[in-house]
Write an enzyme that holds these catalytic residues in place. Structure first.
Site, PDB file in Angstrom:
ATOM      1  N   LYS A  28     -80.523  67.142  50.876  1.00 54.60           N
ATOM      2  CA  LYS A  28     -80.570  68.043  49.559  1.00 54.60           C
ATOM      3  C   LYS A  28     -79.392  68.365  48.739  1.00 54.60           C
ATOM      4  O   LYS A  28     -78.480  68.671  49.408  1.00 54.60           O
ATOM      5  CB  LYS A  28     -81.592  69.258  49.720  1.00 54.60           C
ATOM      6  N   GLY A  70     -79.477  65.424  63.740  1.00 58.07           N
ATOM      7  CA  GLY A  70     -78.355  66.457  64.120  1.00 58.07           C
ATOM      8  C   GLY A  70     -77.482  65.948  64.945  1.00 58.07           C
ATOM      9  O   GLY A  70     -76.821  66.793  65.754  1.00 58.07           O
ATOM     10  N   SER A  71     -77.184  64.481  65.108  1.00 61.03           N
ATOM     11  CA  SER A  71     -75.997  64.034  65.963  1.00 61.03           C
ATOM     12  C   SER A  71     -74.663  64.463  65.625  1.00 61.03           C
ATOM     13  O   SER A  71     -73.988  64.747  66.393  1.00 61.03           O
ATOM     14  CB  SER A  71     -75.953  62.597  66.243  1.00 61.03           C
ATOM     15  N   ASP A 114     -72.087  63.777  46.464  1.00 61.96           N
ATOM     16  CA  ASP A 114     -70.949  62.831  47.061  1.00 61.96           C
ATOM     17  C   ASP A 114     -69.804  62.590  46.111  1.00 61.96           C
ATOM     18  O   ASP A 114     -68.963  61.578  45.874  1.00 61.96           O
ATOM     19  CB  ASP A 114     -71.340  61.316  47.163  1.00 61.96           C
ATOM     20  N   HIS A 122     -70.400  61.613  54.393  1.00 61.37           N
ATOM     21  CA  HIS A 122     -71.179  60.699  53.842  1.00 61.37           C
ATOM     22  C   HIS A 122     -70.906  59.403  54.810  1.00 61.37           C
ATOM     23  O   HIS A 122     -69.663  59.164  54.999  1.00 61.37           O
ATOM     24  CB  HIS A 122     -70.623  60.745  52.403  1.00 61.37           C
TER      25      HIS A 122
HETATM   26  C1  GAR Z   1     -75.223  60.737  59.017  1.00 62.95           C
HETATM   27  O1  GAR Z   1     -75.228  59.229  59.096  1.00 62.95           O
HETATM   28  C2  GAR Z   1     -74.944  61.389  57.585  1.00 62.95           C
HETATM   29  O2  GAR Z   1     -73.585  60.819  57.554  1.00 62.95           O
HETATM   30  C3  GAR Z   1     -75.969  60.893  56.851  1.00 62.95           C
HETATM   31  O3  GAR Z   1     -77.038  61.129  57.579  1.00 62.95           O
HETATM   32  C4  GAR Z   1     -76.663  60.865  58.742  1.00 62.95           C
HETATM   33  C5  GAR Z   1     -77.279  62.061  59.639  1.00 62.95           C
HETATM   34  O4  GAR Z   1     -77.200  61.760  60.875  1.00 62.95           O
HETATM   35  N1  GAR Z   1     -75.655  61.715  55.608  1.00 62.95           N
HETATM   36  C6  GAR Z   1     -76.089  61.274  54.509  1.00 62.95           C
HETATM   37  O5  GAR Z   1     -76.372  60.058  54.233  1.00 62.95           O
HETATM   38  C7  GAR Z   1     -75.717  62.328  53.189  1.00 62.95           C
HETATM   39  N2  GAR Z   1     -75.552  61.739  51.947  1.00 62.95           N
HETATM   40  P1  GAR Z   1     -77.206  63.161  61.983  1.00 62.95           P
HETATM   41  O6  GAR Z   1     -78.696  63.889  61.615  1.00 62.95           O
HETATM   42  O7  GAR Z   1     -77.704  62.256  63.509  1.00 62.95           O
HETATM   43  O8  GAR Z   1     -75.951  63.987  61.871  1.00 62.95           O
END
Ligand code: GAR
Length: 230
Positions: free
Chosen positions: A92, A15-16, A151, A110
């Protein structure tokens, strides 16, 4: 702000990006996070939300049909009076009924420059590994509107990030994530202003070089410093 929209953030992981959105609220954006939804009971994002005093809901998806997931999700969204949805590391597919109910009002971030390195199975480190393996010299986050496919919806904003010689997928992931934290709140502001004004969002106007690179980055080509100068 009277016409501030209520946002739900969907997150599966640490969740950053949720944190970047919560931190951005100090600048009084045209939205406010009113709910955090996760498919994982142990998601770090739920803890961050609780810390910030934001309501949370766990909607499991494993071994459940899309109708059940959609029903629980829509009930939670309606209960919290949600206007817009920001996917932030939500792994998901959003059920079709939710996409229909919030069409044009769901954003995703993304970690690559779509339409490259996207689609089913392309998430998190899988993306950065594929980018490094491909020999691409440039990558970066994409913010787009969400439709029924992974996407695929219209692109709202992108931010170029270099892939430097010798970079590992982890190096690329770190650099892209920094850019995500700067890009996502701005893209969210842009889309919410359009929605509040009853307009189609369209793309975020291309930022000037100060936005895409700070002084240090321009002089050295090093994007690792990430200082905020815009
Ligand atoms: C992020 O890099 C986001 O772009 C990616 O997951 C990470 C979540 O990081 N999302 C995907 O790959 C979706 N297709 P976070 O939990 O630290 O925000």
């Amino acid at each position: 702000m009277a016409d501030r929209l209520t946002a739900a953030v969907f997150a599966s992981g640490g969740g950053s990006n949720l944190q970047a959105l919560l931190d951005h609220q100090s600048l009084d954006p045209p939205w406010r996070v009113g709910l955090v939804v996760s498919d994982r009971e142990d998601a770090g994002a739920l803890e961050r939300a609780a810390q910030a005093g934001v309501a949370t809901v766990w909607v499991p998806t494993r071994e459940r049909g899309p109708d059940d997931v959609a029903r629980d999700t829509l009930a939670a969204l309606r209960g919290a009076g949600v206007d817009v949805i920001f996917l932030a590391g939500y792994m998901k597919l959003v059920p079709e009924a939710v996409v229909r109910a919030y069409r044009g009002k769901i954003l995703n971030i993304h970690p690559a420059l779509l339409p490259s390195f996207g689609g089913k199975g392309m998430y998190g480190m899988h993306v950065h590994r594929a980018v490094v393996a491909s020999g691409a010299r440039i990558t970066g986050p994409t913010v787009h509107l969400v439709d029924e496919e992974y996407d695929r919806g219209p692109i709202v904003a992108q931010w170029p990030v270099p892939v430097l010689p010798g970079d590992t997928p982890e190096d690329v992931a770190r650099r892209v994530l920094e850019a995500e934290h700067r890009l996502y709140p701005r893209a969210a502001d842009h889309v919410c202003r359009a929605i509040a004004g009853g307009e189609e969002p369209g793309p975020l106007p291309w930022p000037d070089t100060r936005f895409s690179m700070n002084e240090h980055e321009r002089n050295t080509g090093d994007q690792r410093s990430g200082s905020e100068d815009e």
